[in-house]
Design a protein around this motif. Sequence first.
Motif, short mmCIF file in Angstrom:
data_model
loop_
_atom_site.label_atom_id
_atom_site.label_comp_id
_atom_site.label_asym_id
_atom_site.label_seq_id
_atom_site.Cartn_x
_atom_site.Cartn_y
_atom_site.Cartn_z
N LEU A 18 -28.18 -24.98 -13.66
CA LEU A 18 -27.60 -24.67 -12.35
C LEU A 18 -27.41 -25.95 -11.53
O LEU A 18 -26.38 -26.12 -10.86
CB LEU A 18 -28.49 -23.68 -11.61
N ALA A 19 -28.39 -26.85 -11.58
CA ALA A 19 -28.26 -28.13 -10.87
C ALA A 19 -27.11 -28.96 -11.45
O ALA A 19 -26.39 -29.62 -10.70
CB ALA A 19 -29.57 -28.91 -10.95
N LEU A 20 -26.96 -28.93 -12.76
CA LEU A 20 -25.82 -29.64 -13.37
C LEU A 20 -24.50 -29.03 -12.92
O LEU A 20 -23.53 -29.76 -12.64
CB LEU A 20 -25.92 -29.60 -14.89
N ALA A 21 -24.44 -27.72 -12.83
CA ALA A 21 -23.22 -27.06 -12.36
C ALA A 21 -22.98 -27.37 -10.88
O ALA A 21 -21.82 -27.46 -10.45
CB ALA A 21 -23.33 -25.55 -12.56
N ALA A 22 -24.04 -27.55 -10.12
CA ALA A 22 -23.91 -27.85 -8.69
C ALA A 22 -23.31 -29.24 -8.47
O ALA A 22 -22.83 -29.53 -7.37
CB ALA A 22 -25.26 -27.75 -8.00
N LEU A 23 -23.32 -30.09 -9.47
CA LEU A 23 -22.70 -31.41 -9.33
C LEU A 23 -21.20 -31.32 -9.13
O LEU A 23 -20.56 -32.28 -8.69
CB LEU A 23 -23.02 -32.30 -10.54
N ALA A 24 -20.61 -30.18 -9.45
CA ALA A 24 -19.18 -29.98 -9.24
C ALA A 24 -18.85 -29.75 -7.77
O ALA A 24 -17.69 -29.86 -7.37
CB ALA A 24 -18.68 -28.81 -10.08
N LEU A 25 -19.86 -29.42 -6.96
CA LEU A 25 -19.64 -29.23 -5.53
C LEU A 25 -19.39 -30.58 -4.86
O LEU A 25 -19.72 -31.63 -5.41
CB LEU A 25 -20.87 -28.55 -4.91
N PRO A 26 -18.84 -30.57 -3.65
CA PRO A 26 -18.60 -31.84 -2.95
C PRO A 26 -19.90 -32.62 -2.74
O PRO A 26 -20.98 -32.04 -2.65
CB PRO A 26 -18.01 -31.41 -1.61
N GLY A 27 -19.78 -33.94 -2.63
CA GLY A 27 -20.94 -34.83 -2.56
C GLY A 27 -21.92 -34.53 -1.45
O GLY A 27 -23.12 -34.66 -1.63
N GLY A 28 -21.49 -34.15 -0.27
CA GLY A 28 -22.40 -33.93 0.84
C GLY A 28 -22.86 -32.50 0.98
O GLY A 28 -23.47 -32.13 1.99
N SER A 29 -22.60 -31.67 0.00
CA SER A 29 -22.94 -30.25 0.10
C SER A 29 -24.45 -30.04 0.09
O SER A 29 -25.15 -30.54 -0.80
CB SER A 29 -22.31 -29.50 -1.07
N PRO A 30 -24.98 -29.30 1.08
CA PRO A 30 -26.42 -29.03 1.09
C PRO A 30 -26.87 -28.19 -0.11
O PRO A 30 -27.98 -28.35 -0.60
CB PRO A 30 -26.66 -28.26 2.39
N LEU A 31 -26.00 -27.32 -0.59
CA LEU A 31 -26.34 -26.49 -1.76
C LEU A 31 -26.52 -27.37 -2.99
O LEU A 31 -27.44 -27.15 -3.79
CB LEU A 31 -25.25 -25.45 -1.99
N ARG A 32 -25.68 -28.38 -3.14
CA ARG A 32 -25.79 -29.31 -4.27
C ARG A 32 -27.11 -30.08 -4.20
O ARG A 32 -27.85 -30.17 -5.18
CB ARG A 32 -24.62 -30.28 -4.24
N GLY A 33 -27.42 -30.60 -3.03
CA GLY A 33 -28.67 -31.34 -2.85
C GLY A 33 -29.90 -30.48 -3.07
O GLY A 33 -30.87 -30.92 -3.69
N ALA A 34 -29.85 -29.24 -2.58
CA ALA A 34 -31.00 -28.35 -2.73
C ALA A 34 -31.23 -27.98 -4.20
O ALA A 34 -32.38 -27.96 -4.67
CB ALA A 34 -30.80 -27.09 -1.89
N ALA A 35 -30.15 -27.69 -4.92
CA ALA A 35 -30.30 -27.30 -6.32
C ALA A 35 -30.86 -28.45 -7.16
O ALA A 35 -31.77 -28.26 -7.98
CB ALA A 35 -28.95 -26.86 -6.89
N VAL A 36 -30.34 -29.65 -6.92
CA VAL A 36 -30.81 -30.82 -7.68
C VAL A 36 -32.25 -31.16 -7.31
O VAL A 36 -33.09 -31.40 -8.18
CB VAL A 36 -29.86 -32.02 -7.47
N ALA A 37 -32.56 -31.17 -6.01
CA ALA A 37 -33.91 -31.52 -5.57
C ALA A 37 -34.94 -30.51 -6.07
O ALA A 37 -36.04 -30.89 -6.50
CB ALA A 37 -33.96 -31.62 -4.05
N LEU A 38 -34.60 -29.23 -6.03
CA LEU A 38 -35.54 -28.20 -6.49
C LEU A 38 -35.82 -28.36 -7.98
O LEU A 38 -36.97 -28.28 -8.42
CB LEU A 38 -34.98 -26.81 -6.20
#
Length: 146
Positions: A18-38
């Motif tokens: 899911l974190a890898l898939a979140a990398l497709a979101l824009p760079g400043g997206s909080p959802l992307r940062g949250a998924a990767v950090a978690l």
Amino acid sequence: MTPQELVVRMLPPFSGWLALAALALPGGSPLRGAAVALFLAAGPGAAMVRVCAPALGERPAEGPVERRDPGFARHSGLLERLMLVLFLSIGAVMLVATVLIATHAFSAQRVLLTLTLLTTLAAFCPPLRASPPPRTTPRTPKGSAQ
């Protein structure tokens, strides 16, 4: 294995994918940062602790002598596992990042992909067996006069 056990077993690798898939979101997206950090904070460690769980639960925690708290062992074991998850995850991130830096192949995507693959591999590993309890009576060596 029950379906519930399978879901719990596959949560860490799923969070990595899911974190890898979140990398497709824009760079400043909080959802992307949250998924990767978690995932980086808990994913790899959770998979490793699940593999070691039977060996970790072999010997219960010993509480303070002056206080007899019946829930001490349960709370102590939970805190121990949470801290192991966190520190094993951080250690795995540091180790993978260091190896990729040393090989001049470092990128955030490569770190995340490597950790996701390692977490998926750990999810498929069988749990370690607990060692047998230690003997209470000392053994004398063969041929001794005791």
